[in-house]
Write an enzyme that holds these catalytic residues in place. Sequence first.
Site, PDB file in Angstrom:
ATOM      1  N   GLY A   1      -3.510  -4.801 -18.280  1.00 56.34           N
ATOM      2  CA  GLY A   1      -3.521  -5.713 -17.138  1.00 56.34           C
ATOM      3  C   GLY A   1      -3.309  -5.075 -15.783  1.00 56.34           C
TER       4      GLY A   1
ATOM      5  CG  ASP B   1      12.137  -1.688 -25.365  1.00 59.98           C
ATOM      6  OD1 ASP B   1      12.010  -2.488 -24.407  1.00 59.98           O
ATOM      7  OD2 ASP B   1      12.662  -2.004 -26.435  1.00 59.98           O
TER       8      ASP B   1
ATOM      9  CE1 TYR C   1       5.968 -14.097 -16.306  1.00 58.86           C
ATOM     10  CE2 TYR C   1       5.454 -15.779 -14.678  1.00 58.86           C
ATOM     11  CZ  TYR C   1       5.282 -14.504 -15.186  1.00 58.86           C
ATOM     12  OH  TYR C   1       4.429 -13.626 -14.560  1.00 58.86           O
TER      13      TYR C   1
ATOM     14  CE  LYS D   1       7.400 -11.881 -13.761  1.00 58.22           C
ATOM     15  NZ  LYS D   1       7.268 -10.424 -13.735  1.00 58.22           N
TER      16      LYS D   1
ATOM     17  CB  THR E   1      -3.948  -9.529 -16.887  1.00 58.51           C
ATOM     18  OG1 THR E   1      -2.978 -10.576 -17.064  1.00 58.51           O
ATOM     19  CG2 THR E   1      -4.029  -9.136 -15.424  1.00 58.51           C
ATOM     20  N   PRO E   2      -4.764  -9.808 -19.812  1.00 59.89           N
ATOM     21  CG  PRO E   2      -4.884  -8.019 -21.311  1.00 59.89           C
ATOM     22  CD  PRO E   2      -4.896  -8.331 -19.836  1.00 59.89           C
TER      23      PRO E   2
HETATM   24  N1  LIG Z   1      -1.511 -11.828 -14.788  1.00 60.94           N
HETATM   25  C1  LIG Z   1      -0.970 -12.652 -13.926  1.00 60.94           C
HETATM   26  O1  LIG Z   1      -1.561 -13.663 -13.568  1.00 60.94           O
HETATM   27  C2  LIG Z   1       0.381 -12.375 -13.340  1.00 60.94           C
HETATM   28  C3  LIG Z   1       0.807 -13.176 -12.279  1.00 60.94           C
HETATM   29  C4  LIG Z   1       2.048 -12.944 -11.705  1.00 60.94           C
HETATM   30  C5  LIG Z   1       2.844 -11.912 -12.183  1.00 60.94           C
HETATM   31  N2  LIG Z   1       2.410 -11.165 -13.226  1.00 60.94           N
HETATM   32  C6  LIG Z   1       3.290 -10.105 -13.699  1.00 60.94           C
HETATM   33  O2  LIG Z   1       2.619  -8.880 -13.632  1.00 60.94           O
HETATM   34  C7  LIG Z   1       3.132  -7.998 -14.631  1.00 60.94           C
HETATM   35  C8  LIG Z   1       1.972  -7.490 -15.464  1.00 60.94           C
HETATM   36  O3  LIG Z   1       1.399  -8.605 -16.145  1.00 60.94           O
HETATM   37  P1  LIG Z   1      -0.055  -8.554 -16.776  1.00 60.94           P
HETATM   38  O4  LIG Z   1      -0.717  -9.806 -16.409  1.00 60.94           O
HETATM   39  O5  LIG Z   1      -0.695  -7.260 -16.482  1.00 60.94           O
HETATM   40  O6  LIG Z   1       0.342  -8.674 -18.321  1.00 60.94           O
HETATM   41  P2  LIG Z   1      -0.179  -7.883 -19.607  1.00 60.94           P
HETATM   42  O7  LIG Z   1       0.321  -8.676 -20.757  1.00 60.94           O
HETATM   43  O8  LIG Z   1      -1.616  -7.586 -19.497  1.00 60.94           O
HETATM   44  O9  LIG Z   1       0.610  -6.500 -19.513  1.00 60.94           O
HETATM   45  C9  LIG Z   1       2.003  -6.444 -19.652  1.00 60.94           C
HETATM   46  C10 LIG Z   1       2.367  -5.102 -20.253  1.00 60.94           C
HETATM   47  O10 LIG Z   1       3.802  -5.046 -20.352  1.00 60.94           O
HETATM   48  C11 LIG Z   1       4.097  -4.373 -21.567  1.00 60.94           C
HETATM   49  N3  LIG Z   1       5.444  -4.688 -22.023  1.00 60.94           N
HETATM   50  C12 LIG Z   1       5.930  -5.847 -22.521  1.00 60.94           C
HETATM   51  N4  LIG Z   1       7.205  -5.703 -22.903  1.00 60.94           N
HETATM   52  C13 LIG Z   1       7.551  -4.415 -22.633  1.00 60.94           C
HETATM   53  C14 LIG Z   1       8.730  -3.655 -22.809  1.00 60.94           C
HETATM   54  N5  LIG Z   1       9.842  -4.168 -23.375  1.00 60.94           N
HETATM   55  N6  LIG Z   1       8.737  -2.356 -22.398  1.00 60.94           N
HETATM   56  C15 LIG Z   1       7.618  -1.796 -21.852  1.00 60.94           C
HETATM   57  N7  LIG Z   1       6.468  -2.470 -21.683  1.00 60.94           N
HETATM   58  C16 LIG Z   1       6.431  -3.764 -22.068  1.00 60.94           C
HETATM   59  C17 LIG Z   1       3.037  -4.887 -22.555  1.00 60.94           C
HETATM   60  O11 LIG Z   1       2.926  -4.047 -23.696  1.00 60.94           O
HETATM   61  C18 LIG Z   1       1.798  -4.883 -21.670  1.00 60.94           C
HETATM   62  O12 LIG Z   1       1.125  -3.649 -21.750  1.00 60.94           O
HETATM   63  C19 LIG Z   1       4.146  -8.829 -15.426  1.00 60.94           C
HETATM   64  O13 LIG Z   1       5.435  -8.601 -14.918  1.00 60.94           O
HETATM   65  C20 LIG Z   1       3.721 -10.245 -15.138  1.00 60.94           C
HETATM   66  O14 LIG Z   1       4.770 -11.156 -15.294  1.00 60.94           O
HETATM   67  C21 LIG Z   1       1.197 -11.376 -13.822  1.00 60.94           C
END
Ligand SMILES: NC(=O)c1ccc[n+]([C@@H]2O[C@H](COP(=O)([O-])OP(=O)(O)OC[C@H]3O[C@@H](n4cnc5c(N)ncnc54)[C@H](O)[C@@H]3O)[C@@H](O)[C@H]2O)c1
Length: 252
Positions: free
Chosen positions: A17, A53, A151, A155, A188-189
Amino acid sequence: MYELGGKIVLVTGGASGLGRACVQRFRQEGATAIAADIAQSSADRSGSSIHLDVTSEDSWRAAIVEILERFGRIDVLLNGAGVAFDGDDVLNCTAEIWRKTLSVNLDGTFLGCKLVSAAMREGGGGSIINIASVNGATGDGGIVAEGVAAYASSKAAVRMLSKSAALDLAARKTNVRCNVILPGYFATPMVLDYLASHPDGDAARARIIDAHPMGRLGQPEELAGIVMYLASDRSAAVTGGEFVVDGGYLAR
Ligand SMILES: NC(=O)c1ccc[n+]([C@@H]2O[C@H](COP(=O)([O-])OP(=O)(O)OC[C@H]3O[C@@H](n4cnc5c(N)ncnc54)[C@H](O)[C@@H]3O)[C@@H](O)[C@H]2O)c1
């Protein structure tokens, strides 16, 4: 463009993502970007990925030692690891889901700020970039997504953690900055898997898109510009800031 050549960058959640898109952009900009994740990135053939982790202090300490041995310092930390669970509204959210969400999203970001800033200070300074969310700035209650209580709480706390870290690091003259980004919904996923598993995915997608005045999901690469800016020396006077990248979500 952002003069990031030579910077050593640690990206948590770098296997997927937003984190993965930023790892790729950092490398295009000439930085050494280390993707740190509990998952292995199939796209990462550079050898610059490590297991981390973020919920474990021991895991952080081991990763930092490994990076310092291999690269000598850490200039930039992007705290991108995060989790979201379906339907974590206050009435249904189990204590287990609550703790797991806060453990990754909040504790993980705290441990990164604490432990990596110490390494940055030794190296003369650095930039920490945390990822919160529009869900950390406004309630939802099922209007856009079905229940995001844990969540959203995590945040909102990441926003205040980021400001606290910025002020504490400035007060101690560490030359380490800390800023936070509030993304809207990106393709993203995390979001696409939610939609794929939703019993009425089309309606759920329409609700999400409707919440963004620009009328679409963000693309992961579109978050990278602000991340590059905050990582670079062009933002040398910027700390404790919040940066909204949300297609207008919070503007109304
Ligand atoms: N996609 C969105 O719309 C969105 C919006 C606002 C905020 N965010 C934030 O952006 C960040 C990235 O989200 P994303 O959409 O790319 O999600 P994603 O699920 O594609 O990627 C998240 C990654 O975090 C890793 N992860 C989870 N637990 C973990 C741990 N304990 N240690 C290390 N790695 C760990 C996962 O393996 C994954 O690779 C997150 O904090 C998410 O909350 C995403």
